[in-house]
Design a protein around this motif. Structure first.
Motif, PDB file in Angstrom:
ATOM      1  N   GLY A 210       0.817  -1.213   0.000  1.00  0.00           N
ATOM      2  CA  GLY A 210       0.000   0.000   0.000  1.00  0.00           C
ATOM      3  C   GLY A 210       0.849   1.261   0.000  1.00  0.00           C
ATOM      4  N   PHE A 211       1.924   1.254   0.794  1.00  0.00           N
ATOM      5  CA  PHE A 211       2.817   2.414   0.868  1.00  0.00           C
ATOM      6  C   PHE A 211       3.495   2.656  -0.478  1.00  0.00           C
ATOM      7  CE2 PHE A 211       6.988   4.317   1.725  1.00  0.00           C
ATOM      8  CZ  PHE A 211       6.613   5.448   2.443  1.00  0.00           C
ATOM      9  N   THR A 212       3.907   1.583  -1.138  1.00  0.00           N
ATOM     10  CA  THR A 212       4.587   1.707  -2.429  1.00  0.00           C
ATOM     11  C   THR A 212       3.636   2.197  -3.509  1.00  0.00           C
ATOM     12  OG1 THR A 212       6.040  -0.131  -1.783  1.00  0.00           O
ATOM     13  CG2 THR A 212       6.008   0.480  -4.103  1.00  0.00           C
ATOM     14  N   ILE A 213       2.425   1.619  -3.561  1.00  0.00           N
ATOM     15  CA  ILE A 213       1.434   2.054  -4.549  1.00  0.00           C
ATOM     16  C   ILE A 213       1.024   3.500  -4.291  1.00  0.00           C
ATOM     17  CG2 ILE A 213      -0.945   1.709  -5.349  1.00  0.00           C
ATOM     18  CD1 ILE A 213      -0.517  -1.302  -4.847  1.00  0.00           C
ATOM     19  N   GLY A 214       0.818   3.852  -3.018  1.00  0.00           N
ATOM     20  CA  GLY A 214       0.467   5.220  -2.670  1.00  0.00           C
ATOM     21  C   GLY A 214       1.561   6.202  -3.055  1.00  0.00           C
ATOM     22  N   SER A 215       2.824   5.814  -2.869  1.00  0.00           N
ATOM     23  CA  SER A 215       3.949   6.671  -3.259  1.00  0.00           C
ATOM     24  C   SER A 215       3.969   6.898  -4.765  1.00  0.00           C
ATOM     25  CB  SER A 215       5.272   6.042  -2.815  1.00  0.00           C
ATOM     26  OG  SER A 215       5.342   5.923  -1.409  1.00  0.00           O
ATOM     27  N   LEU A 216       3.731   5.820  -5.519  1.00  0.00           N
ATOM     28  CA  LEU A 216       3.686   5.944  -6.978  1.00  0.00           C
ATOM     29  C   LEU A 216       2.546   6.868  -7.408  1.00  0.00           C
ATOM     30  CD1 LEU A 216       4.759   4.992  -9.744  1.00  0.00           C
ATOM     31  CD2 LEU A 216       3.135   3.081  -9.613  1.00  0.00           C
ATOM     32  N   MET A 217       1.390   6.717  -6.772  1.00  0.00           N
ATOM     33  CA  MET A 217       0.250   7.574  -7.103  1.00  0.00           C
ATOM     34  C   MET A 217       0.525   9.030  -6.751  1.00  0.00           C
ATOM     35  SD  MET A 217      -2.899   5.115  -5.859  1.00  0.00           S
ATOM     36  CE  MET A 217      -4.137   6.394  -6.129  1.00  0.00           C
ATOM     37  N   CYS A 218       1.203   9.263  -5.614  1.00  0.00           N
ATOM     38  CA  CYS A 218       1.570  10.639  -5.244  1.00  0.00           C
ATOM     39  C   CYS A 218       2.472  11.263  -6.302  1.00  0.00           C
ATOM     40  CB  CYS A 218       2.290  10.654  -3.890  1.00  0.00           C
ATOM     41  SG  CYS A 218       1.234  10.394  -2.451  1.00  0.00           S
ATOM     42  N   GLY A 219       3.444  10.472  -6.771  1.00  0.00           N
ATOM     43  CA  GLY A 219       4.376  10.980  -7.765  1.00  0.00           C
ATOM     44  C   GLY A 219       3.753  11.212  -9.121  1.00  0.00           C
ATOM     45  N   MET A 220       2.610  10.579  -9.362  1.00  0.00           N
ATOM     46  CA  MET A 220       1.932  10.737 -10.657  1.00  0.00           C
ATOM     47  C   MET A 220       0.708  11.646 -10.568  1.00  0.00           C
ATOM     48  SD  MET A 220       2.149   6.746 -11.968  1.00  0.00           S
ATOM     49  CE  MET A 220       1.368   7.119 -13.537  1.00  0.00           C
ATOM     50  N   SER A 221       0.506  12.261  -9.408  1.00  0.00           N
ATOM     51  CA  SER A 221      -0.678  13.100  -9.216  1.00  0.00           C
ATOM     52  C   SER A 221      -0.603  14.353 -10.082  1.00  0.00           C
ATOM     53  CB  SER A 221      -0.801  13.518  -7.741  1.00  0.00           C
ATOM     54  OG  SER A 221      -1.001  12.395  -6.919  1.00  0.00           O
ATOM     55  N   GLY A 222      -1.688  14.603 -10.782  1.00  0.00           N
ATOM     56  CA  GLY A 222      -1.748  15.800 -11.623  1.00  0.00           C
ATOM     57  C   GLY A 222      -2.571  16.907 -11.024  1.00  0.00           C
ATOM     58  N   SER A 223      -3.173  16.636  -9.870  1.00  0.00           N
ATOM     59  CA  SER A 223      -4.013  17.646  -9.220  1.00  0.00           C
ATOM     60  C   SER A 223      -3.854  17.542  -7.711  1.00  0.00           C
ATOM     61  CB  SER A 223      -5.486  17.447  -9.598  1.00  0.00           C
ATOM     62  OG  SER A 223      -5.978  16.231  -9.046  1.00  0.00           O
ATOM     63  N   PHE A 224      -4.282  18.592  -7.025  1.00  0.00           N
ATOM     64  CA  PHE A 224      -4.181  18.618  -5.567  1.00  0.00           C
ATOM     65  C   PHE A 224      -5.063  17.544  -4.940  1.00  0.00           C
ATOM     66  CE2 PHE A 224      -5.788  20.441  -1.498  1.00  0.00           C
ATOM     67  CZ  PHE A 224      -4.593  20.330  -0.788  1.00  0.00           C
ATOM     68  N   LEU A 225      -6.284  17.372  -5.455  1.00  0.00           N
ATOM     69  CA  LEU A 225      -7.203  16.374  -4.913  1.00  0.00           C
ATOM     70  C   LEU A 225      -6.630  14.974  -5.058  1.00  0.00           C
ATOM     71  CD1 LEU A 225      -9.924  15.619  -3.674  1.00  0.00           C
ATOM     72  CD2 LEU A 225     -10.903  15.611  -5.988  1.00  0.00           C
ATOM     73  N   MET A 226      -6.062  14.681  -6.235  1.00  0.00           N
ATOM     74  CA  MET A 226      -5.457  13.373  -6.462  1.00  0.00           C
ATOM     75  C   MET A 226      -4.281  13.141  -5.518  1.00  0.00           C
ATOM     76  SD  MET A 226      -5.587  10.573  -8.126  1.00  0.00           S
ATOM     77  CE  MET A 226      -4.554   9.172  -8.538  1.00  0.00           C
TER      78      MET A 226
END
Length: 394
Positions: free
Chosen positions: A88-104
């Motif tokens: 979960g931490f790894t997937i969440g980190s990847l999603m944070c790095g790919m976030s294109g918006s503040f909400l994401m």
């Protein structure tokens, strides 16, 4: 079963490295973000108040769920929950790095925090299980060292990344390490069985999450809107009502989320209370120091950062030594001595004025940090040693 236990015992140092790597990364992630907030605020076109939620949501989710993951670790096995946490931490980190918006980014940060909470809730239980009593203090001391190193390394690593790359990389650096920890964990972590026949306390978990969320949202939002605001008052009332209901429920159901009988053990309760008081006092000092150094003594942010590194460096050295000593002479005396030295350091810190010498302040910080390092590892060992084996996760 005997073969698994023997294999676990032989690989205990490798298991320790595997566990503390994720501990290091989750601690690093709570400090590395602070340096990037101004740039993130500008690039995502949000206010400074709004961008602060990148930090707040991470801590809020961890506080609200870590107890639940600890209980799940006792039921289904700590290794399983730890590996879910790494994933979960790894997937969440990847999603944070790919976030294109503040909400994401906020949603991704919450997912990352869920993983961190699952790993944090089970790491000490795994260490306690695989290390014999005469080595446990040293192992928990090394864990404390990596917590200190994560706190220490966050600001300089964050500053380097922000100066050289995009802010997304402060999250993306977690991904390769998370993958290594997960794959290695699948191979070496002990295959544990949870407590058979026990059910999970869903009602208690919901009440606990609502209670903790209401409390901390009220504390955080009350700073801006005022604690006399009806919504903030309502949040505190909601906290009190749900917390009372949580305690009432836990006393009456057969298999609660939190066995309140744990606190009948005086040594366990005293260890938990001392830990709470210690962290609260040290955190208060940590919050005030940057303002004192920059606003009162007029030092630069760079020099302030150097001064603030004194404490984690000392912790990284003292914590494993203290843990090793606790294995030899016991934890009670070192815990008491550590608290006394910490208290002396905090008292000396309270004597600082506008004209205080910088070297005197460094000495005071060092005394406080030595005491904190002496206290943490033996106290953790004491807490985990007095807990029943089937409740190490909780």
């Amino acid at each position: 079963m005997e073969q698994t236990s023997e294999k676990t015992y032989k690989n205990r140092n490798l298991i320790l490295i595997n566990v503390v790597l994720l501990t290091f990364m989750s601690t690093l992630d709570s400090s590395i973000v602070n340096v990037a907030l101004p740039k993130m605020s500008r690039l995502l076109s949000v206010s400074a108040e709004a961008i602060a939620w990148v930090v707040s949501v991470y801590l809020l989710v961890i506080v609200g769920t870590i107890l639940i993951f600890g209980r799940l670790g006792d039921i289904v096995g700590k290794t399983r929950i730890f590996l879910y946490g790494v994933l979960g931490f790894t997937i969440g980190s990847l999603m944070c790095g790919m976030s294109g918006s503040f909400l994401m980014l906020i949603v991704s940060r919450a997912i990352q925090a869920l993983g961190a909470a699952a790993a944090m809730a089970t790491n000490q239980g795994i260490i306690t299980q695989v290390f014999p009593a005469n080595e446990r203090g040293r192992a928990l001391g090394i864990t404390g060292t990596f917590v200190a190193l994560g706190s220490m390394a966050g600001p300089p690593i964050g500053g380097f990344i922000i100066n050289s790359f995009n802010w997304e990389y402060i999250f993306l650096i977690n991904v390769p390490i998370g993958i290594v920890v997960y794959i290695l964990g699948l191979r070496i972590l002990p295959r544990q069985k949870g407590t058979t026949g026990e059910t999970f306390d869903v009602k208690g978990s919901v009440l606990f999450i609502i209670s903790i969320t209401a409390l901390f949202l009220s504390l955080i939002l009350g700073e801006g809107s005022g604690y006399g605001n009806p919504l903030i008052i309502g949040g505190f009332v909601l906290f009190l009502v749900t917390f009372v209901l949580f305690i009432w429920l836990e006393r009456r159901i057969e298999v609660p989320l939190l066995q309140l009988e744990l606190f009948q053990n005086r040594l366990f309760s005293l260890s938990i209370f001392c830990s709470f008081i210690s962290f609260m006092a040290i955190s208060g000092s940590t919050i005030v120091l940057p303002f004192y150094l920059q606003n009162t003594l007029k030092y630069s942010p760079a020099f302030t950062g150097l001064i603030l590194m004194v404490s984690p460096i000392i912790l990284a050295v003292v914590a494993p030594v203290s843990g090793h000593l606790s294995d030899r002479i016991g934890s009670e005396f070192l815990t008491f001595l550590g608290l006394m030295v910490t208290g002396a350091g905090l008292y000396l810190m309270s004597t600082l004025t506008q004209s205080s010498n910088i070297w005197a302040m460094i000495i005071y910080i060092a005394i406080m940090s030595v005491g904190n390092g002496m206290f943490q590892s033996p106290n953790n060992s004491l807490t985990m040693s007095t807990a029943p084996k089937n409740m190490l996760g909780i």
